[in-house]
Design a protein around this motif. Structure first.
Motif, mmCIF file in Angstrom:
data_model
loop_
_atom_site.group_PDB
_atom_site.id
_atom_site.type_symbol
_atom_site.label_atom_id
_atom_site.label_comp_id
_atom_site.label_asym_id
_atom_site.label_seq_id
_atom_site.Cartn_x
_atom_site.Cartn_y
_atom_site.Cartn_z
ATOM 1 N N LEU A 65 -2.072 -2.538 -31.048
ATOM 2 C CA LEU A 65 -2.203 -3.619 -32.011
ATOM 3 C C LEU A 65 -2.174 -4.924 -31.220
ATOM 4 N N PRO A 66 -3.324 -5.562 -31.013
ATOM 5 C CA PRO A 66 -3.351 -6.767 -30.186
ATOM 6 C C PRO A 66 -2.718 -7.950 -30.907
ATOM 7 N N LEU A 67 -2.279 -8.901 -30.121
ATOM 8 C CA LEU A 67 -1.758 -10.141 -30.681
ATOM 9 C C LEU A 67 -2.917 -10.961 -31.228
ATOM 10 N N GLY A 68 -2.695 -11.598 -32.350
ATOM 11 C CA GLY A 68 -3.703 -12.489 -32.910
ATOM 12 C C GLY A 68 -3.792 -13.751 -32.074
ATOM 13 N N SER A 69 -4.893 -14.486 -32.210
ATOM 14 C CA SER A 69 -5.107 -15.663 -31.368
ATOM 15 C C SER A 69 -4.038 -16.734 -31.583
ATOM 16 N N GLY A 70 -3.432 -16.808 -32.739
ATOM 17 C CA GLY A 70 -2.378 -17.785 -32.980
ATOM 18 C C GLY A 70 -0.992 -17.294 -32.595
ATOM 19 N N GLU A 71 -0.868 -15.992 -32.286
ATOM 20 C CA GLU A 71 0.435 -15.424 -31.950
ATOM 21 C C GLU A 71 0.742 -15.487 -30.465
ATOM 22 N N GLY A 72 -0.255 -15.218 -29.638
ATOM 23 C CA GLY A 72 -0.032 -15.207 -28.204
ATOM 24 C C GLY A 72 -1.098 -14.417 -27.498
ATOM 25 N N LEU A 73 -0.761 -13.964 -26.291
ATOM 26 C CA LEU A 73 -1.727 -13.291 -25.456
ATOM 27 C C LEU A 73 -1.007 -12.300 -24.552
ATOM 28 N N ALA A 74 -1.592 -11.128 -24.354
ATOM 29 C CA ALA A 74 -1.015 -10.101 -23.487
ATOM 30 C C ALA A 74 -1.846 -10.002 -22.215
ATOM 31 N N PHE A 75 -1.189 -10.152 -21.076
ATOM 32 C CA PHE A 75 -1.830 -10.012 -19.773
ATOM 33 C C PHE A 75 -1.437 -8.668 -19.178
ATOM 34 N N VAL A 76 -2.396 -7.957 -18.597
ATOM 35 C CA VAL A 76 -2.172 -6.637 -18.014
ATOM 36 C C VAL A 76 -2.482 -6.708 -16.529
ATOM 37 N N ALA A 77 -1.626 -6.057 -15.722
ATOM 38 C CA ALA A 77 -1.869 -5.961 -14.284
ATOM 39 C C ALA A 77 -1.766 -4.501 -13.861
ATOM 40 N N THR A 78 -2.777 -4.032 -13.160
ATOM 41 C CA THR A 78 -2.762 -2.688 -12.586
ATOM 42 C C THR A 78 -2.814 -2.748 -11.063
ATOM 43 N N ARG A 79 -2.907 -3.966 -10.524
ATOM 44 C CA ARG A 79 -2.965 -4.175 -9.078
ATOM 45 C C ARG A 79 -2.019 -5.295 -8.697
ATOM 46 N N ASP A 80 -1.585 -5.298 -7.440
ATOM 47 C CA ASP A 80 -0.724 -6.386 -6.978
ATOM 48 C C ASP A 80 -1.588 -7.580 -6.594
ATOM 49 N N SER A 81 -0.961 -8.655 -6.128
ATOM 50 C CA SER A 81 -1.689 -9.874 -5.804
ATOM 51 C C SER A 81 -2.630 -9.707 -4.619
ATOM 52 N N ALA A 82 -2.401 -8.695 -3.780
ATOM 53 C CA ALA A 82 -3.286 -8.421 -2.654
ATOM 54 C C ALA A 82 -4.444 -7.513 -3.041
ATOM 55 N N GLY A 83 -4.442 -6.988 -4.264
ATOM 56 C CA GLY A 83 -5.526 -6.155 -4.738
ATOM 57 C C GLY A 83 -5.286 -4.659 -4.656
ATOM 58 N N ALA A 84 -4.125 -4.228 -4.149
ATOM 59 C CA ALA A 84 -3.812 -2.797 -4.067
ATOM 60 C C ALA A 84 -3.298 -2.299 -5.416
ATOM 61 N N ALA A 85 -3.619 -1.058 -5.754
ATOM 62 C CA ALA A 85 -3.177 -0.459 -7.014
ATOM 63 C C ALA A 85 -1.655 -0.370 -7.044
ATOM 64 N N LEU A 86 -1.059 -0.633 -8.208
ATOM 65 C CA LEU A 86 0.393 -0.540 -8.358
ATOM 66 C C LEU A 86 0.814 0.922 -8.263
ATOM 67 N N ASP A 87 1.814 1.190 -7.436
ATOM 68 C CA ASP A 87 2.279 2.545 -7.162
ATOM 69 C C ASP A 87 3.779 2.593 -7.412
ATOM 70 N N GLY A 88 4.226 3.537 -8.239
ATOM 71 C CA GLY A 88 5.634 3.643 -8.599
ATOM 72 C C GLY A 88 6.564 3.967 -7.447
ATOM 73 N N ARG A 89 6.040 4.397 -6.312
ATOM 74 C CA ARG A 89 6.883 4.680 -5.145
ATOM 75 C C ARG A 89 7.182 3.421 -4.347
ATOM 76 N N CYS A 90 6.481 2.326 -4.643
ATOM 77 C CA CYS A 90 6.610 1.080 -3.883
ATOM 78 C C CYS A 90 7.574 0.111 -4.574
ATOM 79 N N ARG A 91 7.955 -0.915 -3.822
ATOM 80 C CA ARG A 91 8.826 -1.976 -4.326
ATOM 81 C C ARG A 91 7.991 -3.250 -4.462
ATOM 82 N N TYR A 92 8.105 -3.902 -5.629
ATOM 83 C CA TYR A 92 7.349 -5.123 -5.907
ATOM 84 C C TYR A 92 8.303 -6.217 -6.383
ATOM 85 N N ARG A 93 7.976 -7.440 -6.029
ATOM 86 C CA ARG A 93 8.684 -8.611 -6.549
ATOM 87 C C ARG A 93 7.688 -9.406 -7.383
ATOM 88 N N ILE A 94 8.068 -9.669 -8.637
ATOM 89 C CA ILE A 94 7.221 -10.430 -9.553
ATOM 90 C C ILE A 94 7.881 -11.788 -9.731
#
Length: 193
Positions: A65-94
């Motif tokens: 159920l997406p957010l309506g335009s007046g409610e907000g916005l959802a951003f999705v990330a499947t890669r880190d800032s360097a472009g590598a796929a997110l892997d649950g075995r790794c450690r990330y700082r957001i």
């Protein structure tokens, strides 16, 4: 007589290719009209009547159920800032998490969009509960092993995952064309086994 098998072959091949491409398009999320800021992607039109047919079909398939335009916005990330796929075995700082929104949430989902098993029962943070530094900015560590501060477990099994940053009551949804003025957190890989 010879044209009937050829016709059936062409019809079958067209149906398989067409349905396969449609499934592939829908499995990747609403790919058209994406707003990309660093490793984060959002689809501002997904929750509006102006959404394209692929976005509507993808939402119907996923049950989101997406957010309506007046409610907000959802951003999705499947890669880190360097472009590598997110892997649950790794450690990330957001960080730095200080988005232009009155309220925000950050949640971790598996590759299929479900909440993974969590050893501590935590799947995300909200702007009201996250610990902040002295300058008011927050940082979250995503890792399989416990970490001090704002730790989000990536799940005991590892594997690919996605992060979803939802911004509520934000000017970003109404000024999607000015994405250069919006600062979203970096996803920094700090180590992998």
């Amino acid at each position: 007589m010879r044209s009937i098998p050829g016709f059936l072959y062409a019809l079958t091949l067209g149906a398989v290719v067409g349905l396969g491409l449609t499934w592939w398009t829908l499995a990747g999320g609403p790919g058209f009209n994406a707003l990309r800021i660093g490793p984060w992607s959002a689809w501002p039109q997904a929750g509006t009547p102006d959404a394209d047919r692929y976005a509507r079909a993808g939402l119907a398939r996923s049950g989101d159920l997406p957010l309506g335009s007046g409610e907000g916005l959802a951003f999705v990330a499947t890669r880190d800032s360097a472009g590598a796929a997110l892997d649950g075995r790794c450690r990330y700082r957001i960080e730095p998490i200080a988005p232009p929104a009155r309220w925000w949430t950050l949640a971790l989902y598996d590759a299929d969009g479900h909440l993974p098993d969590s050893p501590v029962g935590r799947h995300g943070f909200t702007s009201a509960e996250v610990l902040r530094r002295g300058d008011g900015v927050a940082a979250v560590v995503v890792a399989p092993d416990a970490a001090p501060g704002n730790w989000l477990p990536s799940g005991p099994a590892g594997g690919p995952f996605r992060l979803v940053l939802r911004l509520y009551d934000t000017p970003v949804s109404t000024s999607a064309a000015r994405s250069d003025a919006v600062v979203l957190p970096d996803i920094i890989a700090e180590g992998c086994p």
